[in-house]
Design a protein around this motif. Structure first.
Motif, PDB file in Angstrom:
ATOM      1  N   VAL A  78       0.876  -1.178   0.000  1.00 39.32           N
ATOM      2  CA  VAL A  78       0.000   0.000   0.000  1.00 39.32           C
ATOM      3  C   VAL A  78       0.913   1.227   0.000  1.00 39.32           C
ATOM      4  O   VAL A  78       1.766   1.375   0.877  1.00 39.32           O
ATOM      5  CB  VAL A  78      -0.935   0.037   1.223  1.00 39.32           C
ATOM      6  N   THR A  79       0.724   2.084  -0.992  1.00 37.10           N
ATOM      7  CA  THR A  79       1.582   3.253  -1.182  1.00 37.10           C
ATOM      8  C   THR A  79       0.737   4.506  -1.251  1.00 37.10           C
ATOM      9  O   THR A  79      -0.369   4.482  -1.805  1.00 37.10           O
ATOM     10  CB  THR A  79       2.377   3.115  -2.494  1.00 37.10           C
ATOM     11  N   TYR A 125       4.773   7.340   1.524  1.00 36.28           N
ATOM     12  CA  TYR A 125       4.990   6.103   2.286  1.00 36.28           C
ATOM     13  C   TYR A 125       4.731   4.885   1.406  1.00 36.28           C
ATOM     14  O   TYR A 125       4.026   4.955   0.403  1.00 36.28           O
ATOM     15  CB  TYR A 125       4.068   6.045   3.510  1.00 36.28           C
ATOM     16  N   LYS A 126       5.288   3.772   1.828  1.00 32.06           N
ATOM     17  CA  LYS A 126       5.029   2.481   1.192  1.00 32.06           C
ATOM     18  C   LYS A 126       5.018   1.421   2.286  1.00 32.06           C
ATOM     19  O   LYS A 126       6.058   1.142   2.899  1.00 32.06           O
ATOM     20  CB  LYS A 126       6.098   2.160   0.144  1.00 32.06           C
ATOM     21  N   ALA A 127       3.838   0.857   2.551  1.00 33.02           N
ATOM     22  CA  ALA A 127       3.687  -0.193   3.562  1.00 33.02           C
ATOM     23  C   ALA A 127       3.776  -1.555   2.891  1.00 33.02           C
ATOM     24  O   ALA A 127       3.191  -1.774   1.827  1.00 33.02           O
ATOM     25  CB  ALA A 127       2.363  -0.044   4.290  1.00 33.02           C
ATOM     26  N   LEU A 145      -4.420   0.581   7.209  1.00 28.81           N
ATOM     27  CA  LEU A 145      -3.771   0.110   5.984  1.00 28.81           C
ATOM     28  C   LEU A 145      -3.985  -1.373   5.722  1.00 28.81           C
ATOM     29  O   LEU A 145      -4.169  -1.792   4.573  1.00 28.81           O
ATOM     30  CB  LEU A 145      -2.274   0.419   6.044  1.00 28.81           C
ATOM     31  N   PHE A 146      -3.945  -2.178   6.760  1.00 24.96           N
ATOM     32  CA  PHE A 146      -4.150  -3.626   6.638  1.00 24.96           C
ATOM     33  C   PHE A 146      -5.137  -4.074   7.717  1.00 24.96           C
ATOM     34  O   PHE A 146      -4.733  -4.544   8.785  1.00 24.96           O
ATOM     35  CB  PHE A 146      -2.825  -4.382   6.785  1.00 24.96           C
ATOM     36  N   PRO A 147      -6.437  -3.948   7.465  1.00 23.25           N
ATOM     37  CA  PRO A 147      -7.444  -4.268   8.485  1.00 23.25           C
ATOM     38  C   PRO A 147      -7.386  -5.706   8.989  1.00 23.25           C
ATOM     39  O   PRO A 147      -7.846  -5.983  10.107  1.00 23.25           O
ATOM     40  CB  PRO A 147      -8.770  -4.002   7.762  1.00 23.25           C
ATOM     41  N   GLN A 148      -6.820  -6.627   8.208  1.00 22.33           N
ATOM     42  CA  GLN A 148      -6.795  -8.026   8.609  1.00 22.33           C
ATOM     43  C   GLN A 148      -5.571  -8.394   9.448  1.00 22.33           C
ATOM     44  O   GLN A 148      -5.455  -9.524   9.906  1.00 22.33           O
ATOM     45  CB  GLN A 148      -6.854  -8.932   7.367  1.00 22.33           C
TER      46      GLN A 148
END
Length: 357
Positions: free
Chosen positions: A198-199, A222-224, A262-265
């Motif tokens: 995710v960017t 940013y870049k996750a 960003l990452f709900p899971q």
């Protein structure tokens, strides 16, 4: 009385009898060559079918990032593209995030870059970033989902949508950010790891700079990164200037700044982990694992997402699949078709003749 075969016919018969083995092998080889040649051409013209081609499959466990800050939801657009997705803001006239799923198979196909910057017609005119907004601004049109991650011309074309761009400082875009993009691809290709990415931009402060007709300049980008098979997580954070600074931070660190889950899971515990992500492709070694760095106990992670919010966001992107720019798929005109056929036939004939020598 039966007519005697001519000298030419006898010569042809002798040639066939003497070279039948070569001819069979040549036909088999030519057929294989045609298939390979055809696949290479086709892969560069249309998206390759894959189990990860659907819109939701660009997200970890099919769950998109969620906007937790209400102000971010104003004039937002869930846009499904070929091989990546975007949450676009009509307020900033930039993506809030771009998400993609990278695999070694996806990155094994490389195509030549062809710039095709264009405005996103699915966005209302009043909310749309324009090509003229960037002209003479001093900022690059910085990809969030990188062109280098795209393995077909439809996805490459989509990556040049201004809905996937932010005003990016030249040295940040061309040097620091380019190296980080290459480092992420190297993790996937050299270490054979799948990765969810995710960017996006960071907007901090009350007085933000704009270019053109209201395109907001990010204060940072940013870049996750999440590698599901290894449970490795972390993120890059780089000020949007020419300082060439970059830090590796936790996902929670970003979520606190962004107002985005960003990452709900992922669990809070997973998001607080920071691994030593490489800053360049040269730092990635095939046999060397990514080391654990530290635990982030200070940052405020996004609140746990409820089922209703997840389903509502999934629905936005699932419905967006029908908008995956069918009209944007490269249309092969008759002249191009004939040129490709001629190339294929010529290549087959030359290959056939070489085998018979």
């Amino acid at each position: 009385m039966a007519k005697k075969p001519s000298k030419k016919a006898k010569t042809q018969a002798n040639f066939l009898s003497q070279n039948i083995g070569k001819i069979v092998l040549a036909l088999i080889a030519t057929g294989s060559f045609a298939i390979a040649f055809g696949n290479e051409k086709i892969s560069k013209l249309i998206p390759l079918p894959s189990s990860h081609g659907a819109c939701l499959e660009q997200f970890y466990r099919d769950v998109p990032p969620l906007l937790t800050k209400e102000s971010l939801k104003k004039d937002s657009y869930a846009l499904c593209f070929n091989d990546f997705n975007v949450m676009y803001s009509g307020v900033s006239k930039t993506p809030l995030w771009s998400a993609e799923y990278l695999t070694p198979e996806r990155l094994s196909i490389k195509i030549k870059r062809e710039d095709n910057f264009h405005e996103e017609t699915r966005v209302q005119q009043a909310h749309r970033a324009l090509l003229t907004d960037y002209r003479g601004s001093g900022y690059d049109r910085g990809h969030m989902a990188p062109n280098g991650d795209m393995n077909n011309t439809a996805a490459q074309y989509d990556s040049f949508s201004l809905a996937n761009m932010v005003p990016q400082a030249p040295k940040n875009n061309q040097e620091v950010w380019r190296k980080l993009e290459e480092a992420v691809r190297a993790i996937v290709t050299k270490q054979h790891r799948d990765a969810y990415i995710v960017t996006g931009p960071v907007f901090e402060g009350k007085r933000l700079k704009t270019i053109g007709n209201g395109v907001i300049v990010p204060t940072a980008v940013y870049k996750a990164v999440y590698l599901p098979k290894q449970g490795i997580s972390g993120a890059y954070y780089a000020p949007n200037n020419d300082s060439q600074q970059v830090r590796v931070v936790s996902i929670c660190y970003l979520e606190e700044k962004l107002g985005v889950n960003l990452f709900p899971q992922l669990t809070e515990q997973q998001k607080r982990n920071i691994y030593q992500l490489p800053l360049s492709a040269a730092q990635v070694k095939a046999s060397q694992d990514i080391k654990y760095m530290r635990w982030d106990a200070e940052s405020q992670c996004a609140e746990e997402a409820d089922t209703a919010s997840i389903q509502a966001q999934q629905k936005q992107f699932a419905s967006g699949q029908s908008q995956t720019a069918e009209s944007k798929l490269p249309q092969i005109d008759e002249e191009t078709k004939q040129a490709l056929i001629k190339q294929l036939v010529d290549a087959m004939v030359q290959y056939f003749l070489q085998l018979l020598r």
